[in-house]
Design an enzyme around this catalytic site. Structure first.
Site, short mmCIF file in Angstrom:
data_model
loop_
_atom_site.label_atom_id
_atom_site.label_comp_id
_atom_site.label_asym_id
_atom_site.label_seq_id
_atom_site.Cartn_x
_atom_site.Cartn_y
_atom_site.Cartn_z
N CYS A 1 0.74 -1.25 -0.02
CA CYS A 1 -0.06 0.07 0.12
C CYS A 1 0.90 1.00 0.00
O CYS A 1 1.99 1.35 0.25
CB CYS A 1 -0.71 -0.04 1.33
SG CYS A 1 -1.77 1.39 1.42
N SER B 1 0.67 3.78 1.74
CA SER B 1 1.25 3.98 3.31
C SER B 1 2.59 3.60 3.65
O SER B 1 3.11 3.96 4.35
CB SER B 1 0.18 3.58 4.20
OG SER B 1 -1.14 4.31 3.79
N HIS C 1 4.85 5.58 2.06
CA HIS C 1 5.14 7.02 2.71
C HIS C 1 6.32 6.62 3.78
O HIS C 1 7.08 7.71 4.14
CB HIS C 1 4.01 7.24 3.60
CG HIS C 1 2.91 7.82 2.61
ND1 HIS C 1 3.17 8.47 1.71
CD2 HIS C 1 1.58 7.96 2.91
CE1 HIS C 1 1.98 8.68 0.84
NE2 HIS C 1 1.06 8.35 1.62
N HIS D 1 0.86 -3.96 5.98
CA HIS D 1 -0.31 -3.95 6.80
C HIS D 1 -1.62 -4.29 6.40
O HIS D 1 -2.69 -4.25 6.56
CB HIS D 1 -0.61 -2.44 7.35
CG HIS D 1 -0.61 -1.32 6.18
ND1 HIS D 1 0.28 -0.85 5.32
CD2 HIS D 1 -1.84 -0.87 5.66
CE1 HIS D 1 -0.02 -0.18 4.70
NE2 HIS D 1 -1.40 -0.01 4.68
N CYS E 1 -6.77 -3.32 4.06
CA CYS E 1 -6.53 -1.81 4.04
C CYS E 1 -7.03 -1.55 2.80
O CYS E 1 -8.05 -1.04 2.75
CB CYS E 1 -5.10 -1.48 3.97
SG CYS E 1 -4.94 0.31 4.00
#
Ligand code: PAD
Ligand code: ZN
Ligand code: ZN
Length: 376
Positions: free
Chosen positions: A47, A49, A52, A69, A176
């Site tokens: 993902c 995220s 990031h 995640h 997610c």
């Protein structure tokens, strides 16, 4: 299980710091303590995220850490006091726990939990430590899940038991990206039949917003992205038209206002860019538009707007994990997928072996992949 109660040595992708490739290492995973569950991860998505953290955009994250995640797996063993989950169960680790007792859990309108990892943000699970060690060094946990490892240990309030026949290499996305986007449309915006929606950002999460808008009966779904390669899939999943803000030399909200009789009913920001958040807000109708922020902005980024923009009747909301109460709803979403209420297969553009994880991140950064699923 033979490994129950023992330390497990296994492979994990360790992130030693920002802007470094992930390193596949042998790690040690300690047995689950009270109210914890040790899971053999079978598949995990990548993902934005996670990226990031890799790019250093989230400066509160501690290293070394095991990211990931959006996973699914099989319970290896459970700690004491765990009820309702046993070895052999198929499960999805949850980025938002559900303790069932706090003010948020008791409020039907909220899906947060006081025991969430966003607020805690210290790279540990509920007992303030983790079960990972690499070369004698403690390794931090990401969002209470850490799925870029063959084995992980999570809190029992952060795991959902799912259907025995669920295909783990698909339903991992329910951990997610899919649930976040789909739920933002269904739960947070409560998109109404016949409405007009604009979705800014057509990655895995944005495309899942489109799936949600379509299921909710929106009549126009406008996909917005600066990468026109994303348009074909967006249309396949339900976008009625797609536009690139770079094709216009005037404020993009004016473009959307012209196209939609003064603004959209629902605008979704699914990028994490505060300027686009402001643009999405002004693109929503002045008297009845709702804007949902889904994208995670870099640390310390600020959104700024004239408060008058809200005064005429606009609504601004945020959504984490699509508003789903995680342990209640994830098993149901898995069943909805199996019953073909929605199809998330088209979000998966690449499948790679776990050892090719850095290639998976490269595909995301190049804008080539929607979701890469790694199999362990
Ligand atoms: P992604 O990188 O796959 O998709 C982002 C898309 O935005 C890409 O297609 C880009 O081309 C496009 N884009 C980038 N800049 C612009 C711009 N200025 N204008 C228009 N389009 C642009 O990411 P993703 O879909 O995996 O995740 C999207 C965001 O959602 C990201 O910020 C992630 O951290 C966040 C997220 N939030 C939650 C939550 O619970 N709120 C959960 C999961 C992900
Ligand atoms: Zn995510
Ligand atoms: Zn709670």
């Amino acid at each position: 299980m033979a490994t129950s109660g023992k330390i497990i040595k296994c492979k994990a992708a360790v992130c030693w710091g920002p802007n470094k490739p992930l390193s596949i290492e042998e790690i040690e995973v300690a047995p689950p303590k009270d109210h914890e569950v040790r899971i053999k991860i079978v598949a995990t998505g990548i993902c934005r995220s996670d990226e990031h953290v890799l790019s250093g955009a989230l400066d509160y994250v501690k290293f070394p850490i095991i990211l990931g995640h959006e996973g699914a797996g099989i319970v290896e063993s459970v700690g004491s006091s765990v009820t309702g989950i046993k070895a052999g169960d198929k499960v999805i680790p949850l980025i938002v726990p559900q303790c069932g007792k706090c003010r948020c859990c008791l409020n039907p309108e909220s899906n947060l939990c006081y025991k969430n990892y966003f607020g805690k943000c210290d790279g540990t699970i509920m007992d303030n430590s983790t079960r990972f060690t690499c070369k004698g060094i403690g390794v931090y946990n990401f969002l209470g899940t850490s799925t870029f490892t063959e084995y992980t240990v999570v809190d029992d309030i952060s795991v959902a038991k799912i259907h025995d026949d669920a295909p783990l290499d698909k339903v991992c996305l329910i951990g997610c990206g899919f649930s976040t986007g789909y739920g933002s449309a269904i739960n947070t915006a409560k998109v109404k039949p016949g409405s007009t929606c604009a979705v800014f950002g057509l990655g895995g999460v944005g495309l899942s917003v489109i799936i949600g808008c379509k299921v909710a009966g929106a009549s126009r779904i406008i996909g917005v992205d600066i990468n026109t390669n994303k348009f074909a899939k967006a249309k396949e999943l339900g976008a009625t038209e797609c536009i690139n803000p770079k094709d216009y030399d005037r404020p993009f909200n004016e473009v959307l206002a012209e196209m939609t009789d003064d603004g959209v009913d629902y605008a979704f920001e699914v990028i994490g860019n505060t300027e686009v958040m402001e643009s999405a807000l002004s693109s929503s109708h002045f008297g009845c538009g709702t804007t949902i922020i889904v994208g995670v902005a870099p640390s310390n980024a600020k959104m700024s707007f004239d408060p008058l923009i809200l005064l005429t009747g606009r609504t601004l909301k945020g959504s984490s994990f699509g508003g789903w109460k995680s342990r209640d709803h994830v098993p149901k979403l898995v069943c909805d997928y199996m019953n073909k209420k929605f199809n998330l297969d088209k979000l998966i553009t690449h499948k790679l072996g776990f050892e090719k994880i850095n290639e998976g991140f490269q595909l995301l950064c190049n804008g080539e992949s929607i979701r890469t699923v790694l199999t362990l």
